[in-house]
Design a protein around this motif. Structure first.
Motif, PDB file in Angstrom:
ATOM      1  N   ALA A 375     -16.030  -7.579 -42.251  1.00  0.00           N
ATOM      2  CA  ALA A 375     -15.835  -8.737 -43.129  1.00  0.00           C
ATOM      3  C   ALA A 375     -14.935  -9.771 -42.460  1.00  0.00           C
ATOM      4  O   ALA A 375     -15.157 -10.988 -42.597  1.00  0.00           O
ATOM      5  CB  ALA A 375     -15.230  -8.285 -44.458  1.00  0.00           C
ATOM      6  N   ALA A 376     -13.932  -9.295 -41.708  1.00  0.00           N
ATOM      7  CA  ALA A 376     -13.050 -10.212 -40.982  1.00  0.00           C
ATOM      8  C   ALA A 376     -13.806 -10.955 -39.898  1.00  0.00           C
ATOM      9  O   ALA A 376     -13.532 -12.132 -39.623  1.00  0.00           O
ATOM     10  CB  ALA A 376     -11.878  -9.434 -40.383  1.00  0.00           C
ATOM     11  N   ASP A 377     -14.776 -10.285 -39.260  1.00  0.00           N
ATOM     12  CA  ASP A 377     -15.592 -10.953 -38.252  1.00  0.00           C
ATOM     13  C   ASP A 377     -16.384 -12.108 -38.863  1.00  0.00           C
ATOM     14  O   ASP A 377     -16.459 -13.201 -38.282  1.00  0.00           O
ATOM     15  CB  ASP A 377     -16.560  -9.958 -37.608  1.00  0.00           C
ATOM     16  N   TYR A 378     -16.949 -11.879 -40.026  1.00  0.00           N
ATOM     17  CA  TYR A 378     -17.697 -12.957 -40.700  1.00  0.00           C
ATOM     18  C   TYR A 378     -16.759 -14.098 -41.103  1.00  0.00           C
ATOM     19  O   TYR A 378     -17.141 -15.273 -41.041  1.00  0.00           O
ATOM     20  CB  TYR A 378     -18.432 -12.405 -41.922  1.00  0.00           C
ATOM     21  N   PHE A 379     -15.539 -13.770 -41.498  1.00  0.00           N
ATOM     22  CA  PHE A 379     -14.546 -14.805 -41.815  1.00  0.00           C
ATOM     23  C   PHE A 379     -14.248 -15.627 -40.557  1.00  0.00           C
ATOM     24  O   PHE A 379     -14.140 -16.866 -40.614  1.00  0.00           O
ATOM     25  CB  PHE A 379     -13.276 -14.143 -42.350  1.00  0.00           C
ATOM     26  N   ASN A 380     -14.117 -14.950 -39.432  1.00  0.00           N
ATOM     27  CA  ASN A 380     -13.831 -15.628 -38.168  1.00  0.00           C
ATOM     28  C   ASN A 380     -14.968 -16.565 -37.775  1.00  0.00           C
ATOM     29  O   ASN A 380     -14.741 -17.684 -37.298  1.00  0.00           O
ATOM     30  CB  ASN A 380     -13.601 -14.576 -37.081  1.00  0.00           C
ATOM     31  N   TRP A 381     -16.200 -16.121 -37.968  1.00  0.00           N
ATOM     32  CA  TRP A 381     -17.354 -16.942 -37.623  1.00  0.00           C
ATOM     33  C   TRP A 381     -17.554 -18.104 -38.599  1.00  0.00           C
ATOM     34  O   TRP A 381     -18.303 -19.031 -38.302  1.00  0.00           O
ATOM     35  CB  TRP A 381     -18.621 -16.091 -37.603  1.00  0.00           C
ATOM     36  N   SER A 382     -16.888 -18.073 -39.755  1.00  0.00           N
ATOM     37  CA  SER A 382     -17.075 -19.087 -40.805  1.00  0.00           C
ATOM     38  C   SER A 382     -15.992 -20.155 -40.790  1.00  0.00           C
ATOM     39  O   SER A 382     -15.892 -20.936 -41.739  1.00  0.00           O
ATOM     40  CB  SER A 382     -17.093 -18.411 -42.185  1.00  0.00           C
ATOM     41  N   GLN A 383     -15.180 -20.207 -39.761  1.00  0.00           N
ATOM     42  CA  GLN A 383     -14.054 -21.142 -39.758  1.00  0.00           C
ATOM     43  C   GLN A 383     -14.495 -22.591 -39.913  1.00  0.00           C
ATOM     44  O   GLN A 383     -13.847 -23.378 -40.594  1.00  0.00           O
ATOM     45  CB  GLN A 383     -13.242 -20.967 -38.472  1.00  0.00           C
ATOM     46  N   GLY A 384     -15.589 -22.964 -39.273  1.00  0.00           N
ATOM     47  CA  GLY A 384     -16.068 -24.333 -39.390  1.00  0.00           C
ATOM     48  C   GLY A 384     -16.447 -24.690 -40.810  1.00  0.00           C
ATOM     49  O   GLY A 384     -16.166 -25.803 -41.286  1.00  0.00           O
ATOM     50  N   THR A 385     -17.066 -23.752 -41.516  1.00  0.00           N
ATOM     51  CA  THR A 385     -17.447 -23.982 -42.916  1.00  0.00           C
ATOM     52  C   THR A 385     -16.199 -24.136 -43.787  1.00  0.00           C
ATOM     53  O   THR A 385     -16.135 -25.026 -44.653  1.00  0.00           O
ATOM     54  CB  THR A 385     -18.293 -22.810 -43.440  1.00  0.00           C
ATOM     55  N   ILE A 386     -15.199 -23.296 -43.560  1.00  0.00           N
ATOM     56  CA  ILE A 386     -13.951 -23.367 -44.345  1.00  0.00           C
ATOM     57  C   ILE A 386     -13.240 -24.687 -44.088  1.00  0.00           C
ATOM     58  O   ILE A 386     -12.728 -25.325 -45.014  1.00  0.00           O
ATOM     59  CB  ILE A 386     -13.048 -22.168 -44.002  1.00  0.00           C
ATOM     60  N   ILE A 387     -13.190 -25.121 -42.830  1.00  0.00           N
ATOM     61  CA  ILE A 387     -12.560 -26.395 -42.483  1.00  0.00           C
ATOM     62  C   ILE A 387     -13.265 -27.548 -43.191  1.00  0.00           C
ATOM     63  O   ILE A 387     -12.619 -28.465 -43.729  1.00  0.00           O
ATOM     64  CB  ILE A 387     -12.579 -26.591 -40.951  1.00  0.00           C
ATOM     65  N   PHE A 388     -14.583 -27.527 -43.207  1.00  0.00           N
ATOM     66  CA  PHE A 388     -15.348 -28.587 -43.863  1.00  0.00           C
ATOM     67  C   PHE A 388     -15.022 -28.659 -45.359  1.00  0.00           C
ATOM     68  O   PHE A 388     -14.821 -29.753 -45.910  1.00  0.00           O
ATOM     69  CB  PHE A 388     -16.841 -28.329 -43.662  1.00  0.00           C
ATOM     70  N   VAL A 389     -14.941 -27.512 -46.000  1.00  0.00           N
ATOM     71  CA  VAL A 389     -14.643 -27.481 -47.438  1.00  0.00           C
ATOM     72  C   VAL A 389     -13.227 -27.991 -47.706  1.00  0.00           C
ATOM     73  O   VAL A 389     -12.996 -28.789 -48.628  1.00  0.00           O
ATOM     74  CB  VAL A 389     -14.812 -26.051 -47.994  1.00  0.00           C
TER      75      VAL A 389
END
Length: 422
Positions: A375-389
């Motif tokens: 789950a942490a790996d998916y969080f790491n790969w989602s950083q761009g999406t989190i930044i956009f939000v």
């Protein structure tokens, strides 16, 4: 007479070979295909008579005392693998990266991550390997790439959108905004080279792609340092002239020095556990299965994160000191406090994700914790999406974006809450 003697010697050698062969014990395994077939390019193919005659259906098996014994392969059951042969990968003890140990009870240990597999999680089959020979090796299902690829493509798209917004809106192109753009660009390129490695696109320029990906990961963290330094310098009243040029030298220079040191270690360090092994055995990234991962990747990242934490704490201390001074009004500190909150958001995204990444590295071989840290790996790969939000889909940035498209006059600076955005 000579012919008879040669025939007698050949027959004697055949008897000795047969006797030695039958002196080996058997080990029950599951074959991936019919026994007489070989896997070539992901497909089960019949072997020629010559290939069958040259092949010995025996493997080295590790005993409980650690010694090796050769055993013949006997199929006593059929295991249905969860994937087709085209989606399998084979293990090979003649490579440094994909070694294994097969035990007497049929369990198999993957040496690159110390994961133990039961008899139902792998199969054995002759395999045409890269050097053109045929070897009997274990096969396992390749990990699925679909989920990681989808998450990373969405994340990269969000990074491009966020960079575009910051380039389009003039009021976001501040010194901090420029540093933020550089950070996002590094993150985008790091994801890009990771995707190249994931899908084997970079196999023709493996080492180059590995070192470029490593450079941009470190550069992203160095730009975080630049953001922290900028906030700290702003609070202390340090002149901002040429500061962006200094930050460029710092961020790109530090990343280049660390990449250069890793390149030299990759070329000259002879100790396996201390060599990053970039571009070896088809791996286009730093080998993270031993302490080289901590030495060259996670160690430097942890040091940079600790420096960021130190600078942020110093910033908070200075803000509290300024609050206690009578001639500093709350309105004067709002932009700095807001900037602290914005940068803290980035630290949280990067810091938490990479702390989990280090945790995932430390629990290699523990199947339960590996599943937890997935789950942490998916969080790491989602950083761009989190930044956009966090930095685009908020009221302040959306209003500025609307004004840029409609050409409306901007709100006077004294009425604008600059601290709501970077």
């Amino acid at each position: 007479m000579r012919i008879l003697l040669e025939s007698f010697v050949a027959a004697l050698l055949l008897i000795i070979q047969t006797t030695n062969a039958h002196s080996f014990d058997d080990i029950a395994v599951s074959f991936c295909c019919p026994r007489e077939q070989v896997i070539k390019n992901g497909e089960c193919t019949d072997m020629t008579t010559a290939e069958l005659n040259e092949l010995h259906y025996s493997v080295n098996v590790t005993r409980h005392n650690g010694s090796l014994v050769k055993k013949f392969l006997v199929q006593q059951w059929a295991t249905s693998m969860s994937c087709e042969t085209a989606k399998m990968m084979y293990m090979d003890n003649q490579t440094k990266l994909y070694g294994y140990k097969l035990f007497e009870d049929g369990t198999l240990l993957r040496l690159w991550d110390n994961v133990e597999m039961s008899q139902w999680e792998y199969c054995i089959q002759p395999q045409l390997v890269k050097d053109g020979s045929i070897r009997i090796v274990p096969h396992i299902c390749k990990p699925s790439k679909t989920g990681q690829t989808a998450v990373m493509i969405v994340s990269m798209t969000c990074l491009v959108l966020t960079i575009s917004v910051y380039l389009l809106v003039r009021k976001l192109r501040t010194l901090v905004g420029k540093c933020f753009i550089c950070y996002m660009a590094c993150l985008f390129l790091a994801y890009l080279f990771l995707l190249f490695d994931l899908w084997g696109i970079s196999k023709d320029f493996c080492k180059t792609a590995g070192f470029l990906g490593y450079f941009f990961v470190l550069a992203a963290f160095c730009w975080l340092n630049a953001l922290s330094l900028n906030l700290y310098n702003k609070l202390r009243g340090t002149p901002s002239k040429h500061r962006f040029s200094v930050y460029n030298i710092f961020a790109w220079g530090c990343a280049a020095l660390l990449t250069g040191a890793t390149f030299l270690a990759n070329r000259f360090v002879k100790i396996n556990d201390l060599n990053p092994r970039v571009g070896e055995d088809g791996n286009c990234w730093i080998n993270c299965q031993d302490w080289s991962g901590m030495l060259y990747l996670y160690g430097p990242i942890l040091l940079i994160v600790e420096l960021n934490v130190f600078l942020f704490i110093m910033t908070v201390i200075h803000i509290r000191m300024k609050r206690n001074v009578e001639n500093n009004r709350k309105e004067d500190l709002e932009p700095i406090m807001g900037g602290s909150v914005s940068i803290l958001r980035i630290f949280t995204i990067m810091g938490i994700s990479w702390i989990f990444e280090v945790g995932s590295y430390l629990v290699q071989g523990n199947k339960y914790w590996e599943d937890v840290f997935l789950a942490a790996d998916y969080f790491n790969w989602s950083q761009g999406t989190i930044i956009f939000v966090l930095f685009v889909l908020n009221g302040s940035t959306l209003r500025l974006l609307k004004k840029s498209f409609t050409g409306e006059s901007e709100i006077p600076e004294k009425k604008t809450k600059n601290y709501q955005r970077i």
